[in-house]
Structures are given as C-alpha cells and as structure tokens.
Design an enzyme around this catalytic site. Structure first.
Site, short mmCIF file in Angstrom:
data_model
loop_
_atom_site.label_atom_id
_atom_site.label_comp_id
_atom_site.label_asym_id
_atom_site.label_seq_id
_atom_site.Cartn_x
_atom_site.Cartn_y
_atom_site.Cartn_z
N LYS A 1 -8.23 -86.64 59.25
CA LYS A 1 -6.90 -87.20 59.49
C LYS A 1 -6.88 -88.00 60.79
CE LYS A 1 -4.90 -83.41 56.87
NZ LYS A 1 -4.52 -81.97 56.97
N ILE B 1 5.37 -85.68 56.78
CA ILE B 1 5.70 -86.38 58.03
C ILE B 1 5.36 -87.86 57.88
CG2 ILE B 1 5.22 -86.55 60.51
CD1 ILE B 1 4.24 -83.65 60.41
N GLY C 1 1.15 -84.45 55.44
CA GLY C 1 2.10 -84.21 54.35
C GLY C 1 3.38 -85.02 54.40
N GLY D 1 1.47 -78.48 51.02
CA GLY D 1 2.36 -77.92 50.01
C GLY D 1 2.70 -78.96 48.96
N GLY E 1 -1.61 -67.65 50.60
CA GLY E 1 -1.87 -68.95 49.97
C GLY E 1 -1.90 -70.10 50.97
N GLU F 1 -7.65 -71.45 52.05
CA GLU F 1 -8.51 -71.38 50.87
C GLU F 1 -9.40 -70.13 50.96
OE1 GLU F 1 -8.56 -73.80 48.52
OE2 GLU F 1 -7.27 -75.24 49.56
N LYS G 1 -7.63 -87.59 52.36
CA LYS G 1 -8.06 -87.96 53.72
C LYS G 1 -9.57 -88.10 53.82
CE LYS G 1 -6.50 -83.59 53.35
NZ LYS G 1 -5.27 -83.25 52.63
N VAL H 1 -0.43 -80.72 44.10
CA VAL H 1 0.32 -81.91 44.50
C VAL H 1 0.61 -82.79 43.29
CG1 VAL H 1 0.31 -83.97 45.94
CG2 VAL H 1 -0.66 -81.85 46.82
#
Lengths: 443, 443
Positions: free
Chosen positions: B208, B139, B137, B305, B190, B193, B108, B17
């Site tokens: 979240k 949104i 993300g 992402g 991907g 994890e 978070k 990120v």
C-alpha cells in the site's frame, strides 16, 4: 468546460484567502502546470483596494477594479469569488454564472442562504460551482460527499467545523481557561475576529452544516430551521465536571437521520474521550460521517487560514479545468436545486442524552425531588455526581451533576420548567447535550 | 468512456469483497441509479466456484465461468478484478485493458509489483484503472492524493494501513495481551488470516505504501527497496515501557522527503499519545498527509471488510462512469508509468529517534559505558528509564530503557554492534523507532 490545455481564472477578492490563492497560482505556476497537465492562468485580480495585493508583491498588471471589465478584457473559464458576505458576493456569483463561467467560492453564508437558486442558475447555464473551500478549509469533505460517499446511504454526519470555537474549547479543557480568557487569547493569536459573534454563536457552523447536510442527504435544507446554540455561555466548571465523567466538550454540527425526519443542529456537546472527534484539538476541524456501506469515516485538517483554504480553492479549479466538477454536477442527484425539501425535525423531537448541573440547597430530599420530576417525564438518570460542598458554595447552592439516558428534548424542557421553579433550586439548570458514538451498520 | 446513461460491469471474483460488490450493485441498483444519474448494470460474475455467490442469493443468470466468454456475451465498460494475488489477477487485468475496458481493482500486491506496466497499458488503450479499494478500504485516500492534494507538494505521508496489525497492537496496548494472545484473538474474530504472514510481516503495508507514495511524490517506487519490518517480534514489555514514556506503538507505513531523497519504510514505531494517529485503534486505518499548502490532513476509516471495500469499488465505478477517472488519469502527471524513478534512501541514511531496551548486569558503571558508546557515535540520549530490579530479573539482566535524540540509523547500527558485544549486556538490544509529529510548513 471540458479539459483543454489552459484554464483562465479571474479572482475576485484579495484578502487572506484571495491573496494566498493569487500567490499559489502565480508563484507555483510551473509546478501546477507540470502536475495538472493543464495550465492554470490567473488573468485578473478584481479588488477595490489593492493594498494587500501590493504587500504580497502580486503583479500590478493583474489588478482590475471591476469584474465586468475583467471579463470583457480577458478570456475567462473560472471566476473565483472570495469577497465573503451575501450581498456583493451574490452579485459577483450571479454575474459570473450568467456569463456562462464556472464559479469557485469559499462563501458558506452565500451557499447556505442562496445555494439552491445559484445551483439552479449554474445548471441552466450549463456550468457549475466549486465550493470545497466553503466547508472545513483544506479538508476534502465536499469531494468525499460527492465522490466516495455519493452513492452510499449516509446515516449521520458530525462535524467540528469552526476552528475558532474548537481553539477556545480546547483552551478551556486543556489549560483550564475561562471562556473570556480563551477568547481573548484566540483574538490575540489571530484565531478569532475582533467581533467573534459569527463564530461563537454557532452561526458559521450552521452555514457549513446546511451545505454538508444538503449533499449528504440529497435534500434542500432550510437554514432557519437548523437549531443553533453557541459556546459563549459555557462555564469552566461544566467543562471540568464533564472531564471528570470522561467527556470532552466540542461545538458539534450534527445532521442525523431519525425515523421521523432529519435532525439538524449546532450546539456544544459532551462526547466521550474515546470518540475520534474528541482528539480534534486547537484550530483543527474534522467531520465524521457514518454511511451504510463505508461505515465510519473521518476527515481531519485545517479548517481555516490562507494557504489551507487556498489549497481547496485550487483543487476546485483543477476539478473544473478537467471537466470533473461539471460531470458530477450534471449527473449526481445530490445538489439541492433538484432535491426535495428535507423533513427537518424540531429540536423538541430530538432524542439525546443530557448533562444537567443544578445548584441546589444543601438539604435532605432535594435529589429525591429532582429524580422524581425527571422520572415523571420519562427521563432515566445514568449517573449522579455530587462533591462534598465547599464553604463558599453554600449561598449559591451545592452543585449536583446528573447525566441522563436518552430522552426527548420536549420531555426534558417540561421537567426543567418544574425543577427550575422548585424552591430548593437556586439557579436555572445548566443543560448540555451528550453525543454518543453513532452505531455503525456494518455487519 | 465519457458519461452515458448506462455503465456495464463484469465482476471477476466473488469472495468477501466481490460478493459485497455484487450485492451492492444488485440490491441497491435503484438507489444507485437515482443518486448517480447513470445506471450501473452488473452483467456477469466470473468465478470458478459459485458456492459463495449462491449463498448470497445472487442471480444465477449472472454466473459465468470465464472472462473472455463474459466479454464476448455482454456489453462491458468496466471489469472489476477482485481475485487477488499477482498471477491470475495480472492476466485478468491485462486481458480487460487490452480489450479497451476500464478496470477497477482492490489488488495492492498487483499494483505494487506491476503498476507501471499496467498503467502504461491502460494509457496506450485510452482507458484507466480505478484502485481506491487497494489502499485503506473505505478511506478515499487515492481520491485525496489525485484530487484535493494533486497540485500540492507533499512532504510526508504516515499511514496505519493494515487493520490486522492495528487490532493486534491495540490489544497489546489496551488489554496488555501478548503478541501471540492478541493474534489468536484476531484470528478467532476473523480479523487475521490463518496464515497471518502477509499482514504481520509488514508486506501488505509495504504494497500500500508503494502505491500511495508513487502518487504522493509522482515517482516510480521500487518495492524491493522499501524497508520492511513486521510486528511479530514485538514484546509486551516494550509496549508497556513505551506507554510509561507517553508513547503508543503502531505499525506505520512512512514516506517522507529528506534532503537526499525519499525515505520509504514500514516498521513498528512509537508515536506520541498526542499525535492523531495514536487515536486510531482496533481494525481502523488512517493516513496522515503533510502537504505544503493544505498542511496536515488525516483520513480515517475502515481499511478492510466486505462492505467498506465494496463502497470504494463502487465509488471507482462511478468515477469511471462519469468520465472523471479517465480525465484525471490522462491529465495529471502523477501516475508512475510516466514519472521518473524515486531516489529511495537506504534505511541506514534515515534519521530517526530510537527507543532502546538493554538487558544489563546490575553493576556500577554499566550505564556510563553504554552512554559513552552512544556519544562516540554522535547519538544523544533524551531519557533513561530504569526501575529497581525485581528479584526474578537478576539472571537475564536488568532492563534499561533509553530514548535517543534524532540519529542516523548507520550510526546506531555501529553503536549497537559494540554495545551488544559488551560483557555486561545480557541480550541483543531491542530497538524501536520513534516517530515525531511532522512539522507543518503553514505560516
């Protein structure tokens, strides 16, 4: 205004939405002040006819017959225009802005026609206009375009922005009603006007598209050049053939970058049942946005109705009361009053897939003839659907449904003018655009 | 800060990120300045290891090994924390706030654990924290809760907020993969994890949920009291029985008002295929909110992402640069540092419908026995599904699937403790909650 302890509001228009705003501001006043940290005070309700306001038991001390009088009698920070139309509303908004007041409006027709002029006036007066409620009711799509997406590069926007049309199309799809039956039911349920023309013609969707596209692409939009087709000519049999092929019909408001410019159009379209917009049923609205960094986002909710629209109006008032709306209006370079004119593409330059239904004579070689004409115009066939004819169909011809690969509208028009004149073709070809899932640019 | 011509940024952390944020701020600098009307200037990237930053061809002059050094060398308005975790990140955010800088974070876990303390520090220092990227993300759900919905009364919030889990559950549903197969594929692509525990256990969704619920209900949330179940124990056969009954399985983060308090929980749940959340497939996220005035709204997009999350980070930076974030933080009474503690209900007090799968001996009277135990505990049966037994099933018992009407978890637990000990029941009952369409309060 910057954030102070009090925000004084004059409301003009007390119909369905105005009444809901007045109730919200008066009945939930304490809750609002507690949550917002600013007291939102409704000072006056301007209306010629207070019948509806009385039915809602609104405080008669608020009633005022005239905006000028209301402004002279009450401290005012925000004027909320909810009368609709483009004549009186234009005067009200102009009067409020000239007096240096911020304006909140749900009036898409006004902004689609006169937006640049009104935004310029607001800028000149150092104030701003809140218009979240003008597009898709309770869905915060204006907030998204001027907030989260403000710095992104938007590739395309696809909206279901008219609840009346979506209700009718859902009834045709799910309950197999004809257009006339579905419209009549919508009218009985208060989801369509007695004169439904503004909705079913696509004009209302075009107003909203003009506003959304202006912000999404930071361009001035010429409403006259938005291509508009309504839903009133749709036939149940095409809705059903589409379903058979895996598609749902929606009235879409589309704004999409193409290499040569911006394609802006409102028309019925088949979309795959797998696309998120296909799930938006009944009177709900949704807007799908494809942005370069954020990727695909979608915003869903009630596009109309008193309380949902009132919620958007009150959110705008709060944004103005906190000074946020003005900061965004002054800094972000998205508002049409200071953006260049969009390069709007003619519908003939648009590339799209098509659903075609032909009524043809049940005779050898007909499909071959049609396929050749399409091929000669650079149009590839994706699929053909022809059922064995029913006995009652012989006289009007047998239906043949063809879906094409992406083709240029101009090429299709040329091909159809030949096909429609062919002696084996019994009626003008029914032609409905098909909208593909938009590619995302996310790696 | 209030809006000035320049906003100076120090970025801490340059992974997926962070790298995307750095690229966005440097590669799209001109576009950003043109759109935003404020120049967003990346002054320094703080990282221990610059390997990834070098791979992205970021300007080496930006590299700095230490936050204190970066702050002493560069004018700084915003510190962007993207290192993750709750140890170093806590130090970074505290250090930045104490220096009076605004903070933007995607963390978070940090906010779910230490939010009230950090928000209080920000308030004391007259600054603020942007955290749009911490939940779902790209949104703009934080923007919606602190904007459009800020003054509404929210009844419930249902979120699909973990893309890894949604990808796995979609694969199990659509491609009939087992949990293990779907997880392995997600790892290869991907989307999970190497150690997927934080995602598949539901812990990430709970973080979240704690953040979203705090804002939605203007309450302090105790993360330890959020009921959390993951997806790692789900069996394909239950996913398939659910489908047969018209349901799709999702990992839901739920915050809902009940009469006695707030029900906060993360667990797999069957939802009707007609509910909008059922359409959210693959790595996408969505949050459904039911508010008193706005009614049902839903927000959909990529929950993870590099670029989608970076888009949310940059939107926060812009909101801070324009002064909007601080105005909202100072005025709105939503942030947990000045809200009372929520009355969080124990999971045993939650009322819900249930899907039960029992493995029972193929013998007369068994269903009657089970039905009687449920009835004795005030649990009504809605439907029963029992297929003719396959020959390989006899030894483990025959599967009987029961769906119940709404019942109290405490009653269900009591009934199951009896049923599971019954000699005809071959294995502990599989129990999955069913979530109904939430009623809207719109007239």
């Amino acid at each position: 205004m910057s954030a102070s302890e009090e925000c004084n509001i004059v409301l003009v228009g007390c119909g369905t939405v105005g009444g809901a705003v007045a109730r919200l501001l008066t009945r939930q006043a304490e809750h609002l002040t507690r949550r917002v940290g600013v007291s939102l005070r409704l000072r006056a309700i301007v209306e010629a006819d207070f019948t509806h306001a009385r039915e809602l038991s609104l405080d008669e001390d608020l009633f005022c017959p005239d905006l000028a009088q209301a402004l002279s009698r009450h401290p005012t920070d925000v004027v909320v225009e909810l009368v609709g139309g483009t004549t009186a509303a234009h005067d009200i908004v102009t009067c409020a802005l000239k007096a240096g007041k911020a304006v909140v409006t749900a009036n898409k027709a006004l902004l689609a026609h006169h937006g640049p002029e009104l935004w310029a006036l607001a800028r000149q007066q150092g104030t701003c206009i809140g218009f979240e409620a003008s597009c898709a009711g309770a869905i915060p799509i204006i907030a998204a375009l001027t907030g989260q997406l403000a710095a992104d590069r938007i590739e395309a926007l696809y909206g279901i922005v008219n609840g009346t049309c979506n209700y009718i199309l859902t009834a045709m799809t799910q309950r197999r009603q004809s257009y006339a039956e579905a419209l009549s039911e919508a009218q009985q349920r208060g989801l369509a006007e007695a004169d439904p023309a503004l909705d079913v013609s696509g004009a209302d969707s075009a107003h909203k598209l003009a506003i959304l596209a202006a912000l999404a692409f930071a361009r001035r939009i010429d409403l006259e050049r938005v291509h508009v087709e309504g839903i009133d000519h749709l036939q149940l049999q095409d809705v059903r053939y589409g379903q058979e092929l895996g598609y749902v019909i929606k009235l879409l408001a589309i704004a999409r970058r193409q290499e040569e410019g911006l394609s802006l159009r409102v028309h019925p379209a088949f979309i795959s049942t797998r696309h998120p917009l296909a799930w938006v049923t009944g009177p709900f609205n949704a807007v799908s946005v494809y942005a370069d960094n954020a990727g695909h986002t979608m915003y869903y909710g009630r596009g109309a109705g008193g309380r949902p629209t009132a919620a958007a109006v009150v959110a705008d008032i709060i944004s103005i009361a906190l000074g946020n709306a003005r900061e965004r209006f002054q800094h972000l370079k998205l508002w049409p009053d200071r953006c260049p004119q969009a390069e709007q593409l003619d519908i003939r330059s648009v590339r799209c897939r098509y659903y075609l239904r032909l009524q043809v004579a049940d005779r050898p070689g007909v499909l071959g003839t049609i396929a050749k004409v399409l091929g000669d115009h650079d149009i590839s066939i994706s699929s053909v659907l022809q059922h064995e004819p029913r006995s009652d169909e012989q006289s009007q011809g047998v239906p043949v449904v063809i879906t094409t690969a992406e083709a240029l509208q101009a090429d299709l028009d040329a091909a159809l003018s030949i096909i429609n004149n062919h002696p084996t073709v019994k009626a003008p070809c029914v032609c409905i655009r098909m909208v593909q899932e938009h590619p995302e640019s996310i790696e």
